[in-house]
Design an enzyme around this catalytic site. Structure first.
Site, PDB file in Angstrom:
ATOM      1  N   ARG A  20     -14.005 -47.945  22.542  1.00  0.00           N
ATOM      2  CA  ARG A  20     -14.428 -46.867  23.447  1.00  0.00           C
ATOM      3  C   ARG A  20     -14.625 -45.509  22.756  1.00  0.00           C
ATOM      4  NH1 ARG A  20      -9.942 -47.507  27.699  1.00  0.00           N
ATOM      5  NH2 ARG A  20      -9.042 -48.796  26.059  1.00  0.00           N
ATOM      6  N   GLY A 106      -0.664 -46.184  15.661  1.00  0.00           N
ATOM      7  CA  GLY A 106      -1.521 -45.251  14.922  1.00  0.00           C
ATOM      8  C   GLY A 106      -2.387 -44.381  15.807  1.00  0.00           C
TER       9      GLY A 106
HETATM   10  C1  UD1 Z   1       0.364 -52.324  24.672  1.00  0.00           C
HETATM   11  C2  UD1 Z   1       1.646 -52.996  25.174  1.00  0.00           C
HETATM   12  C3  UD1 Z   1       1.957 -52.480  26.573  1.00  0.00           C
HETATM   13  C4  UD1 Z   1       2.074 -50.965  26.546  1.00  0.00           C
HETATM   14  C5  UD1 Z   1       0.840 -50.344  25.952  1.00  0.00           C
HETATM   15  C6  UD1 Z   1       1.055 -48.872  25.732  1.00  0.00           C
HETATM   16  C7  UD1 Z   1       1.739 -55.236  24.235  1.00  0.00           C
HETATM   17  C8  UD1 Z   1       1.460 -56.674  24.464  1.00  0.00           C
HETATM   18  N1  UD1 Z   1       1.433 -54.433  25.242  1.00  0.00           N
HETATM   19  O1  UD1 Z   1      -0.684 -52.732  25.502  1.00  0.00           O
HETATM   20  O2  UD1 Z   1       3.154 -53.037  27.047  1.00  0.00           O
HETATM   21  O3  UD1 Z   1       2.273 -50.478  27.876  1.00  0.00           O
HETATM   22  O4  UD1 Z   1       0.532 -50.912  24.670  1.00  0.00           O
HETATM   23  O5  UD1 Z   1      -0.136 -48.274  25.332  1.00  0.00           O
HETATM   24  O6  UD1 Z   1       2.240 -54.876  23.199  1.00  0.00           O
HETATM   25  N2  UD1 Z   1      -2.962 -53.381  17.848  1.00  0.00           N
HETATM   26  C9  UD1 Z   1      -3.055 -53.985  16.602  1.00  0.00           C
HETATM   27  N3  UD1 Z   1      -3.403 -55.295  16.525  1.00  0.00           N
HETATM   28  C10 UD1 Z   1      -3.650 -56.029  17.613  1.00  0.00           C
HETATM   29  C11 UD1 Z   1      -3.557 -55.420  18.887  1.00  0.00           C
HETATM   30  C12 UD1 Z   1      -3.198 -54.105  18.967  1.00  0.00           C
HETATM   31  O7  UD1 Z   1      -2.845 -53.325  15.576  1.00  0.00           O
HETATM   32  O8  UD1 Z   1      -3.952 -57.228  17.460  1.00  0.00           O
HETATM   33  C13 UD1 Z   1      -2.579 -51.964  17.931  1.00  0.00           C
HETATM   34  C14 UD1 Z   1      -3.653 -51.088  18.501  1.00  0.00           C
HETATM   35  O9  UD1 Z   1      -4.438 -50.537  17.486  1.00  0.00           O
HETATM   36  C15 UD1 Z   1      -2.853 -50.014  19.213  1.00  0.00           C
HETATM   37  C16 UD1 Z   1      -1.579 -50.731  19.632  1.00  0.00           C
HETATM   38  O10 UD1 Z   1      -1.486 -51.862  18.811  1.00  0.00           O
HETATM   39  O11 UD1 Z   1      -2.491 -48.971  18.345  1.00  0.00           O
HETATM   40  C17 UD1 Z   1      -1.612 -51.146  21.089  1.00  0.00           C
HETATM   41  O12 UD1 Z   1      -2.695 -51.987  21.309  1.00  0.00           O
HETATM   42  P1  UD1 Z   1      -3.453 -52.006  22.690  1.00  0.00           P
HETATM   43  O13 UD1 Z   1      -4.520 -53.000  22.630  1.00  0.00           O
HETATM   44  O14 UD1 Z   1      -3.781 -50.642  23.085  1.00  0.00           O
HETATM   45  O15 UD1 Z   1      -2.284 -52.580  23.617  1.00  0.00           O
HETATM   46  P2  UD1 Z   1      -2.245 -52.600  25.179  1.00  0.00           P
HETATM   47  O16 UD1 Z   1      -2.874 -53.846  25.644  1.00  0.00           O
HETATM   48  O17 UD1 Z   1      -2.726 -51.349  25.704  1.00  0.00           O
END
Ligand code: UD1
Ligand code: MG
Length: 458
Positions: A20, A106
């Site tokens: 986004r 991050g």
């Molecule tokens: C995650 C949490 C959720 C929380 C929310 C807060 C999990 C399963 N869920 O959800 O409980 O309320 O964050 O914002 O953890 N990332 C990686 N690799 C991946 C996936 C994500 O590095 O494979 C990193 C993303 O860059 C980001 C963070 O992890 O910095 C969170 O990822 P995001 O996809 O935003 O998680 P949410 O589904 O929002």
């Protein structure tokens, strides 16, 4: 291996694509207050003096490790991205079991040091940073039992209607004993609504292991706000700028409007400093006592000594300004400018890689480049140093007490001697003797009876 409560591993999750942002740049390299998001997190991390910092990245090739190379962190790639639990798994080989592991995001740049310290002090089990939101949609919910003890985290997409009403949400930031974390992560499955390995599933595992799960909350909501789009980036930029402005106000700096100040770096101010609206400070900038900065000035990597007045719309870059100088309005000091005390640099004067001596003045419409200007020199309006022949640059030396008439061109390399005067409109190509008047100018003539052309009738 015995757990040392004061020893810390930090894992920074930064592999998300940032769809986004609609950008070719990895999300965590977008700048907040002039600094990449992930660098804010790395700075916070290093304040905790961790044993190891591990950044999990995914998109943009090696752009993230390249940009952050000076941090001495471990960079591990997560490819493909199978969820937050999978992301932390990639870091595990680099973490030591005698330490606790703190997971940061991050793209959550503004978590305060105190909040992270508070997590470290909250207990020796699993510690979650949570927050209560009026509209918790999209977040993982903190599920508690009848006694208020945490049972698990359920993601929005996996939650039932009852669970979706819970307003306490997971920020994603957590602290866990590394050995247990390693064990839990190895047991993660992806049998859930998103088919991902959820880091949040470790909470139920900790509870099953009889481990205490503590929660703490940040003092301010924005500390745990993540950035997914440019709108959120802009919102957090204002939040951060406001906190910087407030700190300056508390230290006694006068800001005409704290909402119209941008500091992209570190601004250090003496006493009784006044800053008008719309100013931008970048890199390391220090302003001495009684310095005044006029509206819409841009100052980067500069030291300005006490009492100097900078009028509106001035630009100062990688320069040093002495005490009690007068700069601007509309002055431009380019890199390598060094002004001694009491120097005056006025409107539409550009100075580059030059020293201007004590009490010297260039008040109007000039270019002074690659020059050494002595003390008490007066440089008339429109004077230009011709420092560049298209291939090479040469120096101009103007000795103490010289007076350069208006609209003079000084063709470098050239020296104007001490106390010399240059007549207005001169093109100076040879060194001029001290104490004498030098001018190069064709004699003025008048033509009597000359008729001005007139337009013919149509
Ligand atoms: C995650 C949490 C959720 C929380 C929310 C807060 C999990 C399963 N869920 O959800 O409980 O309320 O964050 O914002 O953890 N990332 C990686 N690799 C991946 C996936 C994500 O590095 O494979 C990193 C993303 O860059 C980001 C963070 O992890 O910095 C969170 O990822 P995001 O996809 O935003 O998680 P949410 O589904 O929002
Ligand atoms: Mg998210």
């Amino acid at each position: 291996m015995a757990l040392n409560m004061n020893s810390l591993n930090i894992v920074i999750l930064a592999a998300g694509k940032g769809t986004r942002m609609y950008s070719n740049k990895p999300k965590v390299l977008h700048a907040l207050a002039g600094k990449p998001l992930v660098q804010h997190v790395l700075d916070r991390a290093s304040e905790l003096k961790p044993k190891q910092v591990c950044v999990v990245y995914g998109h943009g090739g090696d752009a993230v490790p390249k940009a952050m190379v000076s941090y001495g962190a471990k960079f591990v790639i997560q490819e493909p991205q199978l969820g937050t639990g999978h992301a932390v798994q990639q870091a595990m080989p680099h973490l030591t079991d005698d330490s606790r592991t703190l997971v940061l995001y991050g793209d959550v740049p503004l978590t305060q040091h105190e909040t992270l310290q508070q997590m470290q002090q909250a207990g020796d089990g699993l510690v979650l940073l949570t927050v209560n939101l009026d509209s918790p949609t999209g977040y993982g919910r903190i599920v508690r039992n009848a006694n208020g003890a945490v049972e698990c985290i359920v993601e929005e997409k996996d939650a039932n209607a009852e669970q979706r009403k819970i307003t306490e949400v997971n920020t994603g930031i957590l602290l866990a004993p590394t050995q247990k974390l390693r064990e839990w992560l190895s047991k993660l499955g992806n049998n859930n609504a998103q088919g991902e390995y959820y880091l949040t599933d470790i909470v139920a595992m900790a509870v099953a292991d009889g481990m205490a799960v503590q929660t703490t909350q940040p003092a301010q909501r924005w500390e745990v706000e993540g950035i997914n789009n440019k709108s959120q980036l802009a919102t957090l930029e204002r939040v951060l700028q406001q906190t910087i402005a407030n700190k300056l106000l508390v230290q006694g700096v006068t800001l005409a409007d704290p909402a119209r100040l941008d500091v992209r770096g570190t601004l250090t101010c003496g006493r009784d400093v006044e800053i008008d609206v719309g100013c931008i400070f970048e890199g390391e900038v220090s302003l001495g006592d009684n310095v005044r900065v006029g509206a819409y000035s841009i100052i980067r990597h500069a030291r300005v000594a006490q009492g100097t007045q900078i009028a509106a719309y001035s630009h100062i870059d990688s320069s040093e300004v002495g005490a009690n100088c007068h700069i601007g309005p509309y002055a431009r000091l380019r890199p390598g400018s060094k002004l001694a005390e009491d120097a005056h640099v006025g409107n539409f004067v550009e100075i580059k890689n030059s020293e201007i001596g004590k009490g010297s003045k260039a008040n109007h419409l000039s270019y002074i480049g690659d020059s050494t200007v002595g003390a008490r020199v007066n440089i008339g309006a429109g004077t230009i140093t011709c420092n560049y022949d298209g291939a090479n640059k040469f120096r101009t030396i103007i000795e103490d007490d010289a007076f350069i008439g208006s609209d003079t061109q000084l063709v470098a390399p050239v020296t104007v001697g001490k106390g010399a005067t240059i007549g207005a409109g001169s093109t100076i190509t040879k060194d001029t003797p001290p104490g004498e008047l030098t001018l190069s100018r064709s004699k003025q003539i008048s033509i009597s009876g000359w008729q001005r052309p007139v337009k013919g009738k149509k």
